[in-house]
Design a protein around this motif. Structure first.
Motif, PDB file in Angstrom:
ATOM      1  N   ASN A 214       0.916  -1.370   0.077  1.00 34.93           N
ATOM      2  CA  ASN A 214       0.359   0.360  -0.160  1.00 34.93           C
ATOM      3  C   ASN A 214       0.820   1.452  -0.029  1.00 34.93           C
ATOM      4  N   GLY A 215       2.012   0.943  -0.368  1.00 26.69           N
ATOM      5  CA  GLY A 215       3.237   2.875  -0.277  1.00 26.69           C
ATOM      6  C   GLY A 215       3.714   3.455   1.312  1.00 26.69           C
ATOM      7  N   ILE A 216       3.323   2.166   1.960  1.00 31.87           N
ATOM      8  CA  ILE A 216       3.132   2.317   3.277  1.00 31.87           C
ATOM      9  C   ILE A 216       4.632   2.339   3.817  1.00 31.87           C
ATOM     10  N   GLY A 232      14.558  14.396  13.770  1.00 32.98           N
ATOM     11  CA  GLY A 232      13.520  14.605  14.686  1.00 32.98           C
ATOM     12  C   GLY A 232      12.430  14.215  13.917  1.00 32.98           C
ATOM     13  N   GLN A 233      11.992  14.277  12.403  1.00 32.12           N
ATOM     14  CA  GLN A 233      11.214  13.775  11.497  1.00 32.12           C
ATOM     15  C   GLN A 233      10.457  12.385  11.353  1.00 32.12           C
ATOM     16  N   GLU A 234       8.820  11.977  11.493  1.00 37.74           N
ATOM     17  CA  GLU A 234       9.174  10.137  11.843  1.00 37.74           C
ATOM     18  C   GLU A 234       8.449  10.079   9.813  1.00 37.74           C
ATOM     19  N   GLN A 238       4.124   6.022   8.072  1.00 41.11           N
ATOM     20  CA  GLN A 238       3.579   7.621   6.372  1.00 41.11           C
ATOM     21  C   GLN A 238       4.091   6.533   5.151  1.00 41.11           C
ATOM     22  N   HIS A 239       3.190   7.455   4.281  1.00 46.15           N
ATOM     23  CA  HIS A 239       2.730   7.221   3.133  1.00 46.15           C
ATOM     24  C   HIS A 239       3.479   7.800   2.195  1.00 46.15           C
ATOM     25  N   ILE A 240       4.089   6.694   0.745  1.00 50.01           N
ATOM     26  CA  ILE A 240       5.403   7.605   0.135  1.00 50.01           C
ATOM     27  C   ILE A 240       5.306   8.951   0.098  1.00 50.01           C
ATOM     28  N   THR A 241       3.974   9.072  -0.713  1.00 44.46           N
ATOM     29  CA  THR A 241       3.328  10.259  -0.609  1.00 44.46           C
ATOM     30  C   THR A 241       3.943  11.732   0.377  1.00 44.46           C
TER      31      THR A 241
END
Length: 717
Positions: A214-216, A232-234, A238-241
């Motif tokens: 699903n692109g996750i 620090g960004q997660e 998250q989706h690839i977009t």
């Protein structure tokens, strides 16, 4: 009047019985709606059995009250049988259970409760306050049971217990204790495996990620995160977009569709990193399939090839310029060719210089370690020194391999073909592989041969080592690996056979492509990125040898390489020459004068230490000026000169050749050349000059035996 009173009494008893049954039914429905703890997967059946036992217990109590007013012996027997059935049912549960009423009194419990709390039957039988009794149990924190509905407890023997308290409508509760030690140990093992996987992937010089179908994002390594994310960004879940943006995703979407269709995808693309710098990436998408072949997601491997792309673009522009010049003047073609040859020679010299600088300190360490082993050491110190020697050998082999692979990529690695006995390759390789295979319960069989072959022994060993590594990875415990050879006309076919799962016919060619892994490897034998056989194919092409694979699914595989055989009469002469040094050197006295020429003070000090320990007199010189100033060069007792090939701006071959011509004595010393340069040209030059050559890092025993061989030759002359 008496008859009416009796009817009212029976009616009251029936209403009380109905109320109790409703209360039990309400408790059971509440337990079913709540469900079981996610920590206790697999324990639903015992709890269901207990629910049934609880209902049965209530029925037994009801029947007991009825039997108090009855003298029917058969009904009392039936009651006893139901009580026995109730206790057997509860005792057979895998959980420890306790049913406590609203007054805190223990009504029903089983033997497993005793095992998981450390309480005795006597303690439970004497108490009217189960909570107070539980506080004296072996559980580490029993108070949590009454403050939390779910908690974990530790026993003194190391076991982990999950405790669940389920309130009942009458203010009582049901306590269920489960031994989850196996689950906890398995979770810890998974956490440790994840830590090692993270440590390995974070140190790989590439950007690695895994995305679901699903692109996750489900995994990224440090390199991937540093390229795309702010600190620090997660990114996980998250989706690839969210990372590439909608426009970036649209650029990648055709390749994603292709990999989700089950194909390996390799492509180049330009992307901007988090600092806003445009970089050119080589991306590889590899599908991840389940056992049924369904694609669950895909692996991402990004390599930054910006510099290589710039170099390629520069070469392309140079080619365009050359084509224009050819059209204008054909004479410019010859000049361009000369420039290209000079550039290639410079590249080879650069690689040789890098090899020298990397291996020089390792060479010094190995020599110092050899000198230490020649000293009188305690058993403990000697053992440590021997382990250090083995570690230095391993590092040396690894560095040589990395340098050679760099040369292979640069086109600067040349095969150093010689005539050798095939057993000189097979026997050491079998000794090396036997312990590794035995650790997995795999038996190794070696079929030796007296044939001689024409090949590069180091590159051939690397190819066969890769074959054996694959056999180890895919052969199950109890299997067998055979290392042997067969004559095929003028060729000798060296084979590695295993009893693994085999390779399907449609996969046998693609396994030699980069990053190709068999479907079985993706879940059962995970490991590696699929580069081993690709390197084998390139090395075989460099040696002009033929690599082949035969396999039968379910029975095993055979990887082979065909090597030219040497004629028997020529190989017999070579065998005699090869055997000669092994007999003579032990009779040579280790004494006399040896000159050492090396511009590295550490190497000079190491050689002086180890040579003097063997009994030689050592004179050192770090450059041409020191060498000329020394009197030892004209000494008639000078037995040998050990010289480094790279002496700053000079070459050791030139320096020694010049000084040999100036030597007045007719007795010429033996010359031993030390170098990290593996080129065939240097070996040919040393052979023409009559110099012996050793490649760095030099093993002390190898140095000692070489000197003995040199002195035995000069003595025979």
């Amino acid at each position: 009047m008496a008859s009416e009173t009796e009817l009212r009494h029976q009616l009251a008893e029936r209403e009380a019985k109905i109320a109790r049954l409703e209360r039990i039914n309400q408790a059971l429905m509440q337990r079913i709606e709540q469900g079981s703890s996610p920590q206790l997967n697999g324990v639903h059946s015992p709890f269901t059995a207990f629910q049934h036992a609880a209902v049965l217990a209530e029925q037994v109590r009801e029947r007991t009250r009825e039997l108090k007013h009855s003298a029917d012996v058969s009904k009392q027997k039936a009651l006893a049988e139901k009580m026995l059935l109730l206790q057997n049912t509860v005792d057979n549960l895998s959980q420890g259970v306790a049913l406590v009423n609203g007054q805190g009194q223990l009504e029903v419990w089983n033997a497993k409760l005793l095992d998981l709390t450390g309480l005795s039957r006597r303690q439970l039988g004497l108490t009217n306050d189960f909570q107070a009794c539980l506080m004296r149990s072996a559980l580490s924190q029993p108070q949590q049971i009454f403050s939390q509905t779910r908690s974990e407890q530790k026993l003194l023997d190391g076991r982990t217990i999950a405790a669940e308290r389920h309130p009942l409508p009458d203010a009582g509760y049901l306590l269920a204790l489960t031994d989850i030690s196996t689950h906890v140990a398995y979770a810890a093992s998974l956490a440790e495996s994840e830590r090692w996987l993270r440590a390995i992937t974070d140190n790989v010089p590439a950007m690695i990620a895994y995305l679901s179908a699903n692109g996750i994002y489900e995994f990224v390594n440090r390199g991937y995160a540093e390229f795309y994310l702010q600190p620090g960004q997660e990114i996980l879940q998250q989706h690839i977009t969210e990372i590439h943006g909608e426009s970036g995703y649209q650029r990648l979407q055709p390749y994603i569709a292709e990999v989700l269709n089950g194909d390996n995808v390799v492509f180049e693309i330009t992307e901007t990193n988090i600092q806003g710098v445009s970089r050119h990436l080589l991306k590889s998408y590899v599908p991840n399939r389940d056992s049924a072949g369904k694609v669950l997601g895909f692996f991402v491997l990004n390599r930054d090839i910006t510099e290589r792309k710039r170099t390629s673009e520069a070469l392309r522009q140079a080619n365009i310029l050359l084509e224009k010049r050819v059209q204008e003047r054909t004479a410019a073609l010859s000049q361009a060719k000369n420039e290209a040859e000079i550039a290639n020679a410079s590249k080879s010299q650069f690689l040789a210089a890098v090899s020298h600088d990397v291996l020089q300190p390792l060479n010094a360490a190995r020599l110092f370690n050899g000198a230490m082993l020649d000293q009188s050491l305690s058993p403990e110190v000697r053992g440590l020194a021997q382990k250090a020697a083995r570690s230095l050998d391993d590092v040396g082999d690894l560095l040589r391999t990395l340098v050679d692979l760099s040369k292979l990529d640069a086109g600067a690695l040349a095969a150093q073909v010689e005539v050798i006995p095939v057993d000189a390759v097979l026997k050491p390789l079998a000794d090396e592989a036997e312990a590794m295979l035995a650790s997995k319960g795999i038996r190794l069989r070696l079929q030796s041969s007296r044939d001689w072959i024409i090949t590069d022994s180091a590159l051939l060993t690397r190819i066969l080592r890769n074959f054996i590594s694959n056999a180890y990875r895919y052969t199950p415990a109890g299997g067998e690996v055979l290392l042997g050879c067969r004559r095929r006309g003028t060729q000798l076919e060296i084979q590695v056979l295993d009893t693994g799962p085999g390779i399907a016919a449609d996969q046998r060619k693609s396994i030699f492509r980069e990053f190709h892994r068999l479907p079985a490897a993706e879940h059962e034998h995970a490991g590696g990125l699929g580069l081993g056989l690709a390197i084998v194919e390139r090395l075989a092409r460099l040696l002009d040898h033929v690599v082949d694979v035969k396999s039968k699914v379910g029975r095993g595989s055979m990887f082979s390489i065909q090597v030219p055989r040497q004629q028997a009469d020529q190989s017999s002469d070579r065998q005699a020459r090869r055997d000669e040094p092994s007999v003579i050197p032990n009779t040579i006295q280790e004494q006399g004068l040896i000159g050492v020429i090396d511009n590295d003070p550490a190497i000079c000090q190491a050689l002086e230490s180890i040579l003097s320990g063997w009994g030689y007199t050592v004179v050192l010189a770090q450059n041409r000026e020191q060498l000329v100033a020394q009197d030892f060069w004209q000494d008639r007792e000078l037995r040998a000169v050990i010289v480094d090939y790279h002496l700053g701006a000079d070459f050791g071959t030139d320096v020694v050749t010049e000084l040999l011509q100036q030597r007045l004595s007719s007795a010429q010393p033996a010359v031993l050349l030390l170098t990290a340069n593996h080129s065939q040209a240097l070996q040919d030059q040393a052979r023409e000059l009559g110099f012996e050559l050793l490649h760095k890092p030099v093993r002390p025993l190898q140095l000692r035996m070489t000197l003995r061989t040199l002195f035995s030759r000069s003595k025979s002359r």
